[in-house]
Design an enzyme around this catalytic site. Structure first.
Site, PDB file in Angstrom:
ATOM      1  N   LYS A   1       7.810   9.553  10.503  1.00  0.00           N
ATOM      2  CA  LYS A   1       7.859   8.261  11.193  1.00  0.00           C
ATOM      3  C   LYS A   1       7.606   7.124  10.201  1.00  0.00           C
ATOM      4  O   LYS A   1       7.176   7.367   9.069  1.00  0.00           O
ATOM      5  CB  LYS A   1       6.821   8.239  12.318  1.00  0.00           C
TER       6      LYS A   1
ATOM      7  N   ARG B   1      -4.447   8.264  24.464  1.00  0.00           N
ATOM      8  CA  ARG B   1      -3.318   7.374  24.137  1.00  0.00           C
ATOM      9  C   ARG B   1      -2.162   7.864  24.996  1.00  0.00           C
ATOM     10  O   ARG B   1      -2.175   7.638  26.192  1.00  0.00           O
ATOM     11  CB  ARG B   1      -3.043   7.441  22.630  1.00  0.00           C
TER      12      ARG B   1
ATOM     13  N   TYR C   1      -4.590 -19.986  -5.907  1.00  0.00           N
ATOM     14  CA  TYR C   1      -5.010 -20.764  -4.735  1.00  0.00           C
ATOM     15  C   TYR C   1      -6.511 -20.690  -4.521  1.00  0.00           C
ATOM     16  O   TYR C   1      -7.110 -19.613  -4.562  1.00  0.00           O
ATOM     17  CB  TYR C   1      -4.355 -20.210  -3.468  1.00  0.00           C
TER      18      TYR C   1
ATOM     19  N   MET D   1       1.860 -14.933  -2.180  1.00  0.00           N
ATOM     20  CA  MET D   1       2.933 -14.289  -1.427  1.00  0.00           C
ATOM     21  C   MET D   1       3.836 -13.431  -2.313  1.00  0.00           C
ATOM     22  O   MET D   1       4.189 -12.307  -1.945  1.00  0.00           O
ATOM     23  CB  MET D   1       3.759 -15.360  -0.704  1.00  0.00           C
TER      24      MET D   1
HETATM   25  C1  PLP Z   1       1.497  10.521  12.987  1.00  0.00           C
HETATM   26  C2  PLP Z   1       1.325  11.734  13.781  1.00  0.00           C
HETATM   27  C3  PLP Z   1       1.081  12.970  13.160  1.00  0.00           C
HETATM   28  C4  PLP Z   1       0.849  13.110  11.668  1.00  0.00           C
HETATM   29  O1  PLP Z   1      -0.431  12.652  11.330  1.00  0.00           O
HETATM   30  P1  PLP Z   1      -1.007  12.782   9.840  1.00  0.00           P
HETATM   31  O2  PLP Z   1      -2.423  12.466   9.976  1.00  0.00           O
HETATM   32  O3  PLP Z   1      -0.293  11.760   9.022  1.00  0.00           O
HETATM   33  O4  PLP Z   1      -0.729  14.162   9.391  1.00  0.00           O
HETATM   34  C5  PLP Z   1       1.026  14.088  13.967  1.00  0.00           C
HETATM   35  N1  PLP Z   1       1.190  13.986  15.315  1.00  0.00           N
HETATM   36  C6  PLP Z   1       1.410  12.821  15.936  1.00  0.00           C
HETATM   37  C7  PLP Z   1       1.554  12.788  17.419  1.00  0.00           C
HETATM   38  C8  PLP Z   1       1.475  11.645  15.197  1.00  0.00           C
HETATM   39  O5  PLP Z   1       1.683  10.483  15.825  1.00  0.00           O
END
Ligand code: PLP
Length: 382
Positions: A43, A142, A275, A323
């Site tokens: 992701k 969640r 800055y 920036m």
């Molecule tokens: C992001 C995620 C993972 C992976 O987590 P890591 O700590 O990066 O290994 C596994 N399961 C779900 C549902 C996630 O959202």
């Protein structure tokens, strides 16, 4: 944007080493049993490394499937001609999203009756029977259906004509936590709830893939592995339990951040720098401007807290990070020149700077540091 070589026109870039990701995947593969599946979590564009690059490296290293957070992330992997099974970990709530998920042959996560009816209807309209994974909340609070409702939801989906429950999963809230506080207990409680659910539904005849472990759960406790582990951070070379246990498992970071020196100036004592004059020289200093800033992902809150590497030597960053640029103090160096390459994250000679180093300075976590680099920085494969 993916490039294969460093272009002299680039003021700053991210280097990604797919061989490191492949090697990390093999390390994880060797930590889990032969029959346990490995899902590579790619992701957020593979935690900033480039999702397709990471996916291909992880699949070469022995991962069987991929996990993404969003529909778009799944579609872009399919567009990169990746054909393995891809689970969308986020929930898709409307017909457009769920329909596209089915059309692109991505596996949806189902959290509720409402989602399952909608998904079944959409699969029916397409004359398809599709696999889904049911998510259950065991303590993360969640996504996921309540643990008490889960057996009912699973039975309900079993009766729907166009869905089959391929997997049941949950997510750990503090597997990477300090073992001295409540984290071990919470993780044990989550595992217990998950196991109880599996016992509760054990009279089903369909085979099912069960999974709960993220990187921390995978590295810390084999009893959390179940049928599959979902590994993100460790693929990218970081052990989430390193701070606690000092173990790196041989994992190596796959991402470096580099930039060039664009200007050098000598300044007298009493000179205010950048800055707000957060830094004022006390003696004559030589300063170098580096072409990278917070718009590239180097957090402004790191100002005056980090060092960079040039030719294997550390130099402190001084004054406010701006920036597009930041300053470093290179007093007593005669050899550094405009155009030289500065390593902000990564190794140079015998030294290295990691996402852990940065995260400790600004109350962040390596996950956040890795996915903070913007697309103004081209990704260069090495
Ligand atoms: C992001 C995620 C993972 C992976 O987590 P890591 O700590 O990066 O290994 C596994 N399961 C779900 C549902 C996630 O959202």
């Amino acid at each position: 944007m993916l490039l294969t070589k460093i272009d002299p026109c680039h003021r700053a870039w991210v280097e990604v080493n797919p061989a490191a990701i492949e090697a990390n995947t093999k390390i994880i593969r060797n930590l889990i049993s032969k029959r346990c599946l490995l899902m590579a979590v790619v992701k957020a564009d593979g935690y900033g490394h480039g999702a397709a690059t990471v996916a291909n490296a992880a699949l070469r290293g022995g991962a069987q499937s991929l996990g993404v957070a969003t529909l778009q992330e799944g579609i872009s992997l399919r567009e990169s001609e990746i054909s393995c099974s891809i689970l969308v970990l986020g929930n898709l709530t409307n017909s457009e999203e769920l329909g596209a998920c089915i059309d692109w042959n991505l596996t949806p996560t189902i959290n509720s009756e409402k989602e399952s009816f909608l998904c079944n209807k959409l699969a029916h309209e397409r004359d398809k029977r599709i696999n889904v994974h049911v998510k259950v909340d065991t303590g993360m609070t969640r996504l996921g259906c309540g643990i008490k409702e889960a057996p009912h939801l699973i039975r309900l989906i079993d009766e729907l004509s166009n869905l089959s429950v391929e997997g049941i999963y949950s997510h750990l809230a503090m597997a990477d936590g300090d073992l001295k506080d409540q984290s071990a207990q919470i993780t044990a409680m989550q595992k217990q709830k998950f196991q109880n659910l599996l016992i509760n539904i054990s009279n089903r005849s369909e085979p099912i893939c069960t999974h709960i472990a993220n990187s921390a759960g995978t590295l810390r406790d084999t009893t959390l592995h179940f049928d599959m582990v979902r590994v993100g951070l460790a693929l990218y070379g970081y052990s989430p339990i390193y701070e606690e246990e000092g173990k790196t498992f041989g994992l190596q970071p796959a991402l470096s951040v580099k930039a060039r020196i664009t200007f050098i100036r000598d300044v007298p004592p009493g000179t205010g720098v950048s800055y707000g004059y957060k830094y004022v020289t006390d003696t004559p200093r030589r300063l170098a401007v580096v072409g990278i800033g917070y718009a590239d992902g180097v957090a402004r809150s790191l100002s005056d807290k980090i060092s960079v590497l040039i030719n294997g030597q550390f130099w402190p960053q001084v004054g406010a990070i701006t920036m597009d640029q930041l300053l470093i103090d290179i007093t007593n160096s005669s050899s550094i020149e405009v155009g030289d390459i500065v390593t902000l994250l990564g190794s140079d000679g015998k030294e290295a700077i990691t996402a852990n180093d940065w995260s400790k300075k600004i109350d962040s976590i390596p996950w956040e540091i890795l996915c903070s680099f913007k697309y103004r920085l081209p990704r260069v494969l090495i």
